[in-house]
Design an enzyme around this catalytic site. Structure first.
Site, PDB file in Angstrom:
ATOM      1  N   LYS A 107       0.856  -1.188   0.000  1.00 42.24           N
ATOM      2  CA  LYS A 107       0.000   0.000   0.000  1.00 42.24           C
ATOM      3  C   LYS A 107       0.881   1.222   0.000  1.00 42.24           C
ATOM      4  O   LYS A 107       2.015   1.176   0.498  1.00 42.24           O
ATOM      5  CB  LYS A 107      -0.896   0.013   1.251  1.00 42.24           C
ATOM      6  CG  LYS A 107      -2.133   0.863   1.108  1.00 42.24           C
ATOM      7  CD  LYS A 107      -3.253   0.151   0.361  1.00 42.24           C
ATOM      8  CE  LYS A 107      -4.461   1.019   0.179  1.00 42.24           C
ATOM      9  NZ  LYS A 107      -5.592   0.230  -0.331  1.00 42.24           N
TER      10      LYS A 107
HETATM   11  P1  NAD Z   1     -13.098   8.350  -2.750  1.00 44.19           P
HETATM   12  O1  NAD Z   1     -12.093   9.384  -2.419  1.00 44.19           O
HETATM   13  O2  NAD Z   1     -13.560   8.197  -4.160  1.00 44.19           O
HETATM   14  O3  NAD Z   1     -14.442   8.539  -1.878  1.00 44.19           O
HETATM   15  C1  NAD Z   1     -14.463   8.771  -0.507  1.00 44.19           C
HETATM   16  C2  NAD Z   1     -15.761   9.506  -0.192  1.00 44.19           C
HETATM   17  O4  NAD Z   1     -15.900   9.664   1.223  1.00 44.19           O
HETATM   18  C3  NAD Z   1     -15.806  10.915  -0.804  1.00 44.19           C
HETATM   19  O5  NAD Z   1     -17.055  11.125  -1.433  1.00 44.19           O
HETATM   20  C4  NAD Z   1     -15.620  11.822   0.407  1.00 44.19           C
HETATM   21  O6  NAD Z   1     -16.239  13.094   0.255  1.00 44.19           O
HETATM   22  C5  NAD Z   1     -16.300  10.990   1.482  1.00 44.19           C
HETATM   23  N1  NAD Z   1     -15.881  11.393   2.836  1.00 44.19           N
HETATM   24  C6  NAD Z   1     -14.717  11.950   3.234  1.00 44.19           C
HETATM   25  N2  NAD Z   1     -14.744  12.213   4.554  1.00 44.19           N
HETATM   26  C7  NAD Z   1     -15.939  11.791   4.996  1.00 44.19           C
HETATM   27  C8  NAD Z   1     -16.571  11.791   6.272  1.00 44.19           C
HETATM   28  N3  NAD Z   1     -15.958  12.263   7.344  1.00 44.19           N
HETATM   29  N4  NAD Z   1     -17.815  11.279   6.373  1.00 44.19           N
HETATM   30  C9  NAD Z   1     -18.447  10.778   5.278  1.00 44.19           C
HETATM   31  N5  NAD Z   1     -17.905  10.769   4.054  1.00 44.19           N
HETATM   32  C10 NAD Z   1     -16.679  11.269   3.909  1.00 44.19           C
HETATM   33  O7  NAD Z   1     -12.495   6.978  -2.173  1.00 44.19           O
HETATM   34  P2  NAD Z   1     -12.870   5.502  -2.580  1.00 44.19           P
HETATM   35  O8  NAD Z   1     -11.916   5.052  -3.619  1.00 44.19           O
HETATM   36  O9  NAD Z   1     -14.340   5.389  -2.800  1.00 44.19           O
HETATM   37  O10 NAD Z   1     -12.449   4.730  -1.237  1.00 44.19           O
HETATM   38  C11 NAD Z   1     -13.308   4.678  -0.109  1.00 44.19           C
HETATM   39  C12 NAD Z   1     -12.856   3.531   0.795  1.00 44.19           C
HETATM   40  O11 NAD Z   1     -12.864   2.309   0.044  1.00 44.19           O
HETATM   41  C13 NAD Z   1     -11.436   3.649   1.359  1.00 44.19           C
HETATM   42  O12 NAD Z   1     -11.405   3.067   2.641  1.00 44.19           O
HETATM   43  C14 NAD Z   1     -10.618   2.808   0.405  1.00 44.19           C
HETATM   44  O13 NAD Z   1      -9.433   2.313   1.013  1.00 44.19           O
HETATM   45  C15 NAD Z   1     -11.598   1.693   0.117  1.00 44.19           C
HETATM   46  N6  NAD Z   1     -11.317   0.964  -1.121  1.00 44.19           N
HETATM   47  C16 NAD Z   1     -11.300   1.586  -2.336  1.00 44.19           C
HETATM   48  C17 NAD Z   1     -11.062   0.850  -3.486  1.00 44.19           C
HETATM   49  C18 NAD Z   1     -11.113   1.452  -4.865  1.00 44.19           C
HETATM   50  O14 NAD Z   1     -11.060   0.685  -5.839  1.00 44.19           O
HETATM   51  N7  NAD Z   1     -11.247   2.748  -5.018  1.00 44.19           N
HETATM   52  C19 NAD Z   1     -10.788  -0.532  -3.390  1.00 44.19           C
HETATM   53  C20 NAD Z   1     -10.814  -1.132  -2.140  1.00 44.19           C
HETATM   54  C21 NAD Z   1     -11.082  -0.368  -1.011  1.00 44.19           C
END
Ligand code: NAD
Length: 476
Positions: A107
């Protein structure tokens, strides 16, 4: 009375690992070898922006190299730190083992608020970070392959892959150095939606097992289930969209950084997404009640809670008040080890992050294979498949004519059946298969052992067992 201390994210992952490992019969010392992070590289680099040099701190952690390349996203956020990156790298090792993608765990992260920079500045910063990593083989198609995570997406992945290619001009596999790229830069159809799509497939599989559904005190199918989602970013948006549009679930709550929306009759996900794109948050969205205190909606009545934003949001301070009987961890680490224990005692069923959000790495695996084979999935067989289907359809048409009014083909059967599978269909099929099989491997442990109370422990047991077999095969 002394207050119980909330474990950090890294401590939570270790506690959960230890719980599972204590139920296994591992050779002496192997447990420790699997648990610890192999190496974490910290880099501080300068970029000249707006007339002065700005110094940035970034990390790339390699948790386990029992399989190579190692794989894991790169996160852009101000809160990024070594502990967080190491916890996420460890989760990647277990996740890859659970869904049988042939990678070790890694990571990365950069301490930055991407919203503070212009696009050309972000490109400069990203390319410089990628240069530092590639120089040390921490970006490399056969050793370490990054992907998107919070705060990064296709755009950043394209810059990173291009940076690697510029530094390795004769590497024919340069495109396989990074996944999550846009289609025109060697990406794969269905990667952007993959993690959200995986949440949908995971829930569908869960609801195929009435015994499991009953454990959560629920019944029936996904149709009509009330869902609250936290974070309408890449993962949360796609999960909520697919579940509401394709499975008949009702999104009753959406929690974002600037508060939460609630409407018991259901919220239109697409229109909230458009609102966020335009206004930057959910405040003042007209068709739902807005509450400035997002955390309250996390505790509201619903059937399924999907935390899809940050880690540690369900913790010792609110676990007791969480009403959802089923939580699916779309984000990494949204439930702390302390909260996990409280929820387990309450009978809440948690579909763990290690499994639930594995759709991203699964489709990244397909993208990496596509890049190494230098050909789009389906390109060789699609028309051949259509030609064979044509044979059957013409026979059925002959039968149709022969039987007259007694029988006829369903109107859209011909169009649907004739269409050979394109890349997107193949990717979705591979992802669906992966999510089903991984769930079944977890539930088998969950149901067959009296000492395994929950899906998370079961997931760790399956993953640790596979990693330990890999180590043993290497002679360790
Ligand atoms: P992203 O940045 O696209 O989305 C995150 C969202 O959360 C945004 O809309 C943001 O405004 C919102 N946010 C931020 N602070 C917040 C709060 N305090 N309360 C509520 N919402 C809040 O990120 P993502 O890629 O969707 O990732 C989200 C989670 O999923 C992370 O934990 C990431 O590690 C995990 N994840 C992502 C992927 C991927 O393919 N993108 C894969 C596996 C796991």
């Amino acid at each position: 009375m002394t207050a119980i201390k909330e474990p950090s994210f890294r401590e939570s992952v270790d506690l959960m690992f230890n719980r599972a490992a204590s139920l296994m019969d591992l050779p002496p010392g192997l447990e420790e070898k699997i648990r610890v992070c192999n190496a974490t590289y910290t880099v501080r680099f300068g970029v000249r922006l707006r007339g002065e040099i700005h110094t940035f701190t970034g990390y790339r952690s390699v948790h386990s190299e029992h399989m190579e390349p190692v794989k894991g996203g790169i996160r852009y956020a101000l809160a990024v730190n070594q502990d967080e990156v190491e916890a996420l790298a460890a989760l990647m090792t277990y996740k890859c083992a659970l869904v049988e993608t042939p990678f070790g765990g890694s990571k990365g992260g950069l301490c930055i608020d991407p919203r503070q920079y212009e696009e050309h500045e972000l490109e400069q910063i990203t390319r410089r970070f990628a240069y530092e990593l590639a120089k040390r083989d921490l970006i490399n198609p056969s050793q370490n392959v990054p992907a998107p995570d919070m705060g990064t997406g296709e755009r950043e992945m394209a810059w990173m892959a291009d940076q690697y290619a510029r530094m390795n001009t004769t590497d024919i596999n340069a495109r396989a150095s990074v996944t999550g790229k846009p289609l025109n830069a060697g990406g794969i159809s269905g990667r952007v939606e993959a993690t959200g799509r995986g949440i949908q497939y995971a829930l569908r599989e869960f609801f195929r097992h009435p015994e499991d559904v009953q454990k959560a005190g629920l019944s029936g199918k996904l149709d009509g289930k009330r869902i609250i989602v936290q974070g309408l970013g890449n993962v949360g948006y796609h999960a909520a969209k697919f579940l509401s549009e394709e499975d008949g679930s009702r999104i009753v709550g959406i929690i974002e950084w600037d508060g939460a929306l609630y409407n018991p009759d259901g919220i239109d996900v697409e229109s909230v997404r458009q609102w966020i794109v335009k206004h930057g948050g959910v405040s003042n969205y007209p068709d739902a009640t807005h509450s400035a205190e997002g955390g309250e909606v996390l505790e509201a009545e619903c059937d399924i809670l999907i935390p899809a934003a940050l880690e540690g949001v369900i913790n010792l301070s609110n676990a007791e008040r969480i009403k959802a009987p089923l939580i699916i961890e779309a984000a990494n680490g949204p439930v702390t080890a302390g909260a996990d224990e409280i929820l387990r005692k309450k009978g809440t069923v948690i579909i763990p992050d290690m499994y639930a959000n594995a759709g991203g790495v699964t489709v990244s695996y397909f993208e990496w294979v596509k890049n190494l084979s230098h050909i789009r999935f389906g390109r060789m067989q699609r028309r051949q498949e259509e030609a064979r289907h044509e044979l059957i359809v013409s026979e059925l048409e002959r039968l149709d004519r022969y039987l007259g009014d007694a029988w006829s083909m369903t109107p859209d059967f011909k169009t649907k059946y004739l269409k050979g599978a394109d890349e997107l269909e193949l990717v979705r099929s591979g992802l669906d298969d992966t999510m089903r099989i991984a769930y079944q491997s977890m539930r088998e442990v969950w149901h067959s052992r009296d000492d395994v109370e929950d899906l998370r422990t079961a997931a760790y047991i399956v993953a640790i067992d596979r990693v330990s077999k890999s180590y043993r095969a290497k002679g360790l």
